[in-house]
Design an enzyme around this catalytic site. Structure first.
Site, PDB file in Angstrom:
ATOM      1  N   ASP A  11       6.335  -0.972  -7.028  1.00 15.25           N
ATOM      2  CA  ASP A  11       4.900  -0.672  -7.100  1.00 15.25           C
ATOM      3  C   ASP A  11       4.680   0.117  -8.388  1.00 15.25           C
ATOM      4  O   ASP A  11       5.638   0.549  -9.041  1.00 15.25           O
ATOM      5  CB  ASP A  11       4.484   0.167  -5.869  1.00 15.25           C
ATOM      6  N   SER A  12       3.420   0.321  -8.724  1.00 14.81           N
ATOM      7  CA  SER A  12       3.105   1.162  -9.886  1.00 14.81           C
ATOM      8  C   SER A  12       3.516   2.615  -9.637  1.00 14.81           C
ATOM      9  O   SER A  12       3.656   3.393 -10.569  1.00 14.81           O
ATOM     10  CB  SER A  12       1.605   1.131 -10.143  1.00 14.81           C
ATOM     11  N   TYR A  43      -1.858   0.908 -12.339  1.00 17.51           N
ATOM     12  CA  TYR A  43      -1.923  -0.494 -12.752  1.00 17.51           C
ATOM     13  C   TYR A  43      -3.373  -1.005 -12.677  1.00 17.51           C
ATOM     14  O   TYR A  43      -3.743  -1.936 -13.377  1.00 17.51           O
ATOM     15  CB  TYR A  43      -1.089  -1.359 -11.795  1.00 17.51           C
ATOM     16  N   GLY A  44      -4.153  -0.380 -11.801  1.00 16.40           N
ATOM     17  CA  GLY A  44      -5.476  -0.908 -11.462  1.00 16.40           C
ATOM     18  C   GLY A  44      -6.447  -1.053 -12.617  1.00 16.40           C
ATOM     19  O   GLY A  44      -7.394  -1.839 -12.536  1.00 16.40           O
ATOM     20  N   CYS A  74       2.643  -4.143  -4.206  1.00 11.98           N
ATOM     21  CA  CYS A  74       1.480  -3.720  -4.978  1.00 11.98           C
ATOM     22  C   CYS A  74       0.496  -4.888  -5.048  1.00 11.98           C
ATOM     23  O   CYS A  74       0.852  -5.970  -5.549  1.00 11.98           O
ATOM     24  CB  CYS A  74       1.945  -3.328  -6.378  1.00 11.98           C
ATOM     25  N   THR A  76      -2.162  -5.092  -6.857  1.00 13.20           N
ATOM     26  CA  THR A  76      -2.600  -5.319  -8.237  1.00 13.20           C
ATOM     27  C   THR A  76      -1.564  -6.146  -9.000  1.00 13.20           C
ATOM     28  O   THR A  76      -1.910  -7.091  -9.712  1.00 13.20           O
ATOM     29  CB  THR A  76      -2.821  -3.963  -8.940  1.00 13.20           C
ATOM     30  N   CYS A 184      -4.931  -1.867  -1.280  1.00 14.01           N
ATOM     31  CA  CYS A 184      -4.059  -1.236  -2.267  1.00 14.01           C
ATOM     32  C   CYS A 184      -3.047  -0.444  -1.463  1.00 14.01           C
ATOM     33  O   CYS A 184      -3.433   0.232  -0.491  1.00 14.01           O
ATOM     34  CB  CYS A 184      -4.865  -0.319  -3.190  1.00 14.01           C
ATOM     35  N   THR A 185      -1.775  -0.540  -1.833  1.00 16.60           N
ATOM     36  CA  THR A 185      -0.740   0.068  -0.984  1.00 16.60           C
ATOM     37  C   THR A 185      -0.757   1.596  -1.024  1.00 16.60           C
ATOM     38  O   THR A 185      -0.082   2.236  -0.232  1.00 16.60           O
ATOM     39  CB  THR A 185       0.653  -0.463  -1.372  1.00 16.60           C
ATOM     40  N   HIS A 186      -1.531   2.168  -1.927  1.00 18.71           N
ATOM     41  CA  HIS A 186      -1.687   3.624  -1.906  1.00 18.71           C
ATOM     42  C   HIS A 186      -2.617   4.090  -0.772  1.00 18.71           C
ATOM     43  O   HIS A 186      -2.537   5.230  -0.337  1.00 18.71           O
ATOM     44  CB  HIS A 186      -2.277   4.130  -3.239  1.00 18.71           C
TER      45      HIS A 186
END
Ligand code: DGL
Length: 262
Positions: A11-12, A43-44, A74, A76, A184-186
């Site tokens: 992921d970012s 990354y977004g 991720c 994105t 978004c995985t966050h």
């Protein structure tokens, strides 16, 4: 390819840890290599071509290092680079996308909110997803610039995150969305704070478990399931010390984080 080789998850930043959590619950015996590309977070807001090149570079380095499969944790990176990554590697690749399809099936009032990065929402892949699976419902696509990096730099419970959530959730609450997709995985790190800002009973959808199931299917089909000992290596392209505080808090223990450059 020995089955004891790790599954690479990237992921970012630390959002993909929400996917890793689901993977480790479903496949606890596997070894994992988690890579946070923190140097380039978020990354977004990055151009698609940058994310494509970066994604391919990471995938090639992970394959060279001996990963047996790769999970793009991720949304994105998936939107920008999944096809290029699949073309560049022989490894099984699991990608994830916002849960628009299950959301369109679940909604009772026909109003679905999608929270994601600007890059994800502007991608052709997302437009196709909505066109193919959610034509019959109203989809409110809410971009959340700054949210992933603020979660990471300030903490999920910080006032700065609260302020961003106030702004991004209000339109979904006002429109009466009864299902909200965490695209978004966050965002699963702030699921409770999102739920508090929506009417009681709103369904929040994240894709961690679906990704874990798909990973199991793919590994099984490739004869690569099992063989590890549940080892976890955590790596970042940024300064390990910077992410360590957040990682220790998320895992509720002291973790080792190494520097890794694809
Ligand atoms: N966690 C990522 C996603 O799922 C992106 C966050 C970011 O770097 O902007 O989209």
């Amino acid at each position: 390819m020995p089955a004891s080789q790790p599954i690479a998850v990237f992921d970012s930043g630390l959002g993909g840890l929400t996917v890793l959590r689901a993977l480790r619950e479903r496949l606890p015996q596997e070894n994992y290599f988690y890579f946070a590309d923190t140097r380039f977070l978020p990354y977004g807001d990055k151009p698609e071509v940058f994310l494509r090149e970066r994604g391919v570079l990471i995938a090639e380095a992970l394959a060279r290092q001996g990963a047996k499969a790769m999970v793009i944790a991720c949304n994105t990176a998936t939107a920008a680079a999944a096809e290029a990554i699949r073309a560049a590697t022989h490894l099984p690749v699991v990608a994830l996308e916002p849960g628009v399809k299950p959301a369109a099936q679940l909604t009772k009032n026909g109003v679905v909110g999608v929270l994601a990065t600007t890059r994800t929402l502007h991608s052709d892949r997302f437009q196709r997803l909505v066109g193919n699976h959610a034509n019959h419902v109203r989809v409110l696509a809410q971009a959340c610039p700054g949210l992933a990096d603020t979660i990471e730099h300030e903490g999920a419970d910080s006032p700065a995150v609260g302020k961003l959530l106030d702004a991004y959730i209000a339109p979904l609450a006002a429109a009466g969305a009864d299902v909200v997709v965490l695209g978004c995985t966050h965002y699963p790190w702030v699921a409770e704070a999102i739920a508090r800002r929506m009417p009681a009973g709103t369904v929040l959808l994240d894709t961690g478990e679906a990704v874990a199931r798909q990973t199991e299917r793919l590994l099984s089909a490739a004869g690569l399931l099992g063989g590890g000992h549940g080892q976890l290596t955590l790596a970042t392209s940024g300064a390990p010390q910077q992410v360590k505080t957040t990682i220790d808090r998320l895992f509720a223990q002291t973790m080792h984080v190494e520097h890794w450059e694809p």
